[in-house]
Enzyme design. Structure first.
Site, PDB file in Angstrom:
ATOM      1  N   SER A 143      44.372  43.844  43.171  1.00 45.78           N
ATOM      2  CA  SER A 143      43.914  45.007  42.396  1.00 45.78           C
ATOM      3  C   SER A 143      44.459  46.260  43.068  1.00 45.78           C
ATOM      4  CB  SER A 143      42.376  45.030  42.446  1.00 45.78           C
ATOM      5  OG  SER A 143      41.873  46.238  41.929  1.00 45.78           O
ATOM      6  N   TYR A 156      34.253  44.755  47.120  1.00 44.24           N
ATOM      7  CA  TYR A 156      35.289  44.330  46.158  1.00 44.24           C
ATOM      8  C   TYR A 156      36.672  44.577  46.756  1.00 44.24           C
ATOM      9  CZ  TYR A 156      38.007  44.067  41.807  1.00 44.24           C
ATOM     10  OH  TYR A 156      38.936  43.736  40.843  1.00 44.24           O
TER      11      TYR A 156
HETATM   12  N1  LIG Z   1      40.124  44.521  34.547  1.00 48.32           N
HETATM   13  C1  LIG Z   1      40.568  45.241  35.550  1.00 48.32           C
HETATM   14  O1  LIG Z   1      40.571  46.492  35.509  1.00 48.32           O
HETATM   15  C2  LIG Z   1      41.103  44.567  36.781  1.00 48.32           C
HETATM   16  C3  LIG Z   1      41.838  45.346  37.680  1.00 48.32           C
HETATM   17  C4  LIG Z   1      42.308  44.749  38.849  1.00 48.32           C
HETATM   18  C5  LIG Z   1      42.070  43.412  39.095  1.00 48.32           C
HETATM   19  N2  LIG Z   1      41.336  42.681  38.196  1.00 48.32           N
HETATM   20  C6  LIG Z   1      41.090  41.280  38.513  1.00 48.32           C
HETATM   21  O2  LIG Z   1      41.493  40.479  37.429  1.00 48.32           O
HETATM   22  C7  LIG Z   1      40.810  39.240  37.467  1.00 48.32           C
HETATM   23  C8  LIG Z   1      40.301  38.901  36.069  1.00 48.32           C
HETATM   24  O3  LIG Z   1      39.322  39.854  35.708  1.00 48.32           O
HETATM   25  P1  LIG Z   1      39.186  40.441  34.228  1.00 48.32           P
HETATM   26  O4  LIG Z   1      39.397  41.908  34.325  1.00 48.32           O
HETATM   27  O5  LIG Z   1      39.959  39.654  33.279  1.00 48.32           O
HETATM   28  O6  LIG Z   1      37.604  40.250  34.017  1.00 48.32           O
HETATM   29  P2  LIG Z   1      36.747  39.383  32.980  1.00 48.32           P
HETATM   30  O7  LIG Z   1      37.129  39.708  31.583  1.00 48.32           O
HETATM   31  O8  LIG Z   1      35.340  39.574  33.394  1.00 48.32           O
HETATM   32  O9  LIG Z   1      37.222  37.898  33.296  1.00 48.32           O
HETATM   33  C9  LIG Z   1      36.834  37.244  34.464  1.00 48.32           C
HETATM   34  C10 LIG Z   1      37.102  35.776  34.290  1.00 48.32           C
HETATM   35  O10 LIG Z   1      36.760  35.135  35.512  1.00 48.32           O
HETATM   36  C11 LIG Z   1      35.965  34.015  35.199  1.00 48.32           C
HETATM   37  N3  LIG Z   1      35.063  33.694  36.308  1.00 48.32           N
HETATM   38  C12 LIG Z   1      34.133  34.464  36.893  1.00 48.32           C
HETATM   39  N4  LIG Z   1      33.513  33.789  37.861  1.00 48.32           N
HETATM   40  C13 LIG Z   1      34.083  32.550  37.878  1.00 48.32           C
HETATM   41  C14 LIG Z   1      33.891  31.389  38.641  1.00 48.32           C
HETATM   42  N5  LIG Z   1      32.968  31.326  39.616  1.00 48.32           N
HETATM   43  N6  LIG Z   1      34.664  30.302  38.384  1.00 48.32           N
HETATM   44  C15 LIG Z   1      35.595  30.324  37.403  1.00 48.32           C
HETATM   45  N7  LIG Z   1      35.822  31.404  36.647  1.00 48.32           N
HETATM   46  C16 LIG Z   1      35.067  32.488  36.885  1.00 48.32           C
HETATM   47  C17 LIG Z   1      35.213  34.394  33.937  1.00 48.32           C
HETATM   48  O11 LIG Z   1      34.869  33.232  33.202  1.00 48.32           O
HETATM   49  P3  LIG Z   1      33.445  32.524  33.264  1.00 48.32           P
HETATM   50  O12 LIG Z   1      32.426  33.624  33.393  1.00 48.32           O
HETATM   51  O13 LIG Z   1      33.378  31.775  31.974  1.00 48.32           O
HETATM   52  O14 LIG Z   1      33.477  31.602  34.425  1.00 48.32           O
HETATM   53  C18 LIG Z   1      36.287  35.153  33.186  1.00 48.32           C
HETATM   54  O15 LIG Z   1      37.102  34.277  32.464  1.00 48.32           O
HETATM   55  C19 LIG Z   1      39.716  39.392  38.525  1.00 48.32           C
HETATM   56  O16 LIG Z   1      40.135  38.776  39.719  1.00 48.32           O
HETATM   57  C20 LIG Z   1      39.634  40.903  38.710  1.00 48.32           C
HETATM   58  O17 LIG Z   1      39.157  41.243  39.984  1.00 48.32           O
HETATM   59  C21 LIG Z   1      40.883  43.229  37.042  1.00 48.32           C
END
Ligand SMILES: NC(=O)c1ccc[n+]([C@@H]2O[C@H](COP(=O)([O-])OP(=O)(O)OC[C@H]3O[C@@H](n4cnc5c(N)ncnc54)[C@H](OP(=O)(O)O)[C@@H]3O)[C@@H](O)[C@H]2O)c1
Length: 248
Positions: A143, A156
């Site tokens: 991130s 985080y």
């Molecule tokens: N969105 C942003 O602005 C942003 C920026 C930088 C980095 N990121 C990173 O991108 C990644 C994806 O996040 P996102 O933004 O797409 O958020 P999101 O829409 O909340 O998706 C998170 C995903 O992770 C899964 N998850 C959570 N806990 C889990 C577990 N214990 N085992 C397996 N799956 C799990 C969730 O599915 P279930 O709940 O069904 O398990 C969901 O599919 C994360 O690592 C986040 O830190 C996001």
């Protein structure tokens, strides 16, 4: 079809929403077979069916990345079903931000278990297969918070700094096995991620920030496709991107 994606076997954790879902969709459209792991497998089954209807191959498996044996089962099933694994995307994560003084110790534990240990378990599960194949590509998700820390997101950021550190160590160690490694550090992307914030005082400004600047999740999918589609002798190690409007 984009070179380097068609016919690849790609495992994605956290594909039930956000970055993972967008990536599964794009890679499937480009001809990859996707193996998807999350806890909410019902959502994944719907996605997998949709991808299959459009001519893709997709497998959905219940996987909690904080459980080492479940991550191993995800990778072993991918290899048993399709014969190999070409790309592992360690994407699952959560971001329950709050100042340290709120002492949300359970959330600290959860972030370490999912954002950091989940990535390590993904590496542990995929590495033996890729070492045997003498090929593969491991993509870890950090991130902007893996580059910068600020008040309210110390834990985080700590997990995301750690993902970058271990990705760099991994990069150096897997050279003998012809394995590529990429760490992608997105800025604000419109997903369900802000829903994981439980601290009311933190939640509101984060939502306002995301509403103002966040870009769609296919930004991440395109970054993945870019890294995957390079010639085999080129290893894109780091991608850091932000919405044009994002200052931090
Ligand atoms: N969105 C942003 O602005 C942003 C920026 C930088 C980095 N990121 C990173 O991108 C990644 C994806 O996040 P996102 O933004 O797409 O958020 P999101 O829409 O909340 O998706 C998170 C995903 O992770 C899964 N998850 C959570 N806990 C889990 C577990 N214990 N085992 C397996 N799956 C799990 C969730 O599915 P279930 O709940 O069904 O398990 C969901 O599919 C994360 O690592 C986040 O830190 C996001």
């Amino acid at each position: 079809m984009t070179a380097g994606i068609k016919d690849k076997i790609v495992v994605v954790t956290g594909a039930s929403s956000g970055l993972g879902e967008a990536t599964a969709r794009l890679l499937s459209t480009e001809g990859a077979t996707v193996v998807l792991g999350v806890r909410r497998v019902d959502r994944l089954r719907t996605l997998a069916k949709e991808l299959e209807t459009r001519g893709g191959r997709a497998l959905a498996l219940t996987t909690d990345v904080s459980q080492r044996e479940q991550v191993k089962a995800l990778l072993d099933t991918a290899v048993q079903t399709y014969g190999r694994v070409d790309v592992m995307i360690n994407n699952a994560g959560l971001m329950p931000q709050a100042p340290l003084e709120r002492l949300k110790v359970d959330e600290w534990d959860r972030m370490i278990d999912v954002n950091l240990k989940g990535v390590l378990y993904g590496i542990a599960a995929v590495l033996p297969h890729m070492q045997r194949q003498k090929s593969g590509h491991i993509i870890n998700v950090s991130s902007v918070a893996g580059h910068k820390v600020g008040p309210g997101f110390a834990v985080y950021a700590a997990t995301k700094f750690a993902v970058r550190a271990l990705s760099e160590g991994l990069r150096q160690e897997v050279k003998p096995y012809n394995i590529r490694t990429t760490v992608i550090s997105p800025g604000a992307v419109a997903t369900e991620l802000p829903d994981s914030v439980t601290d009311p005082a933190t939640s509101k400004p984060i939502r306002t920030f995301y509403d103002q600047v966040a870009v769609p999740a296919d930004s991440f999918a395109r970054a993945v496709a870019f890294a995957m589609s390079q010639p085999e002798d080129l290893d894109i190690n780091e991608i850091l991107y932000r919405p044009t409007k994002q200052e931090v």
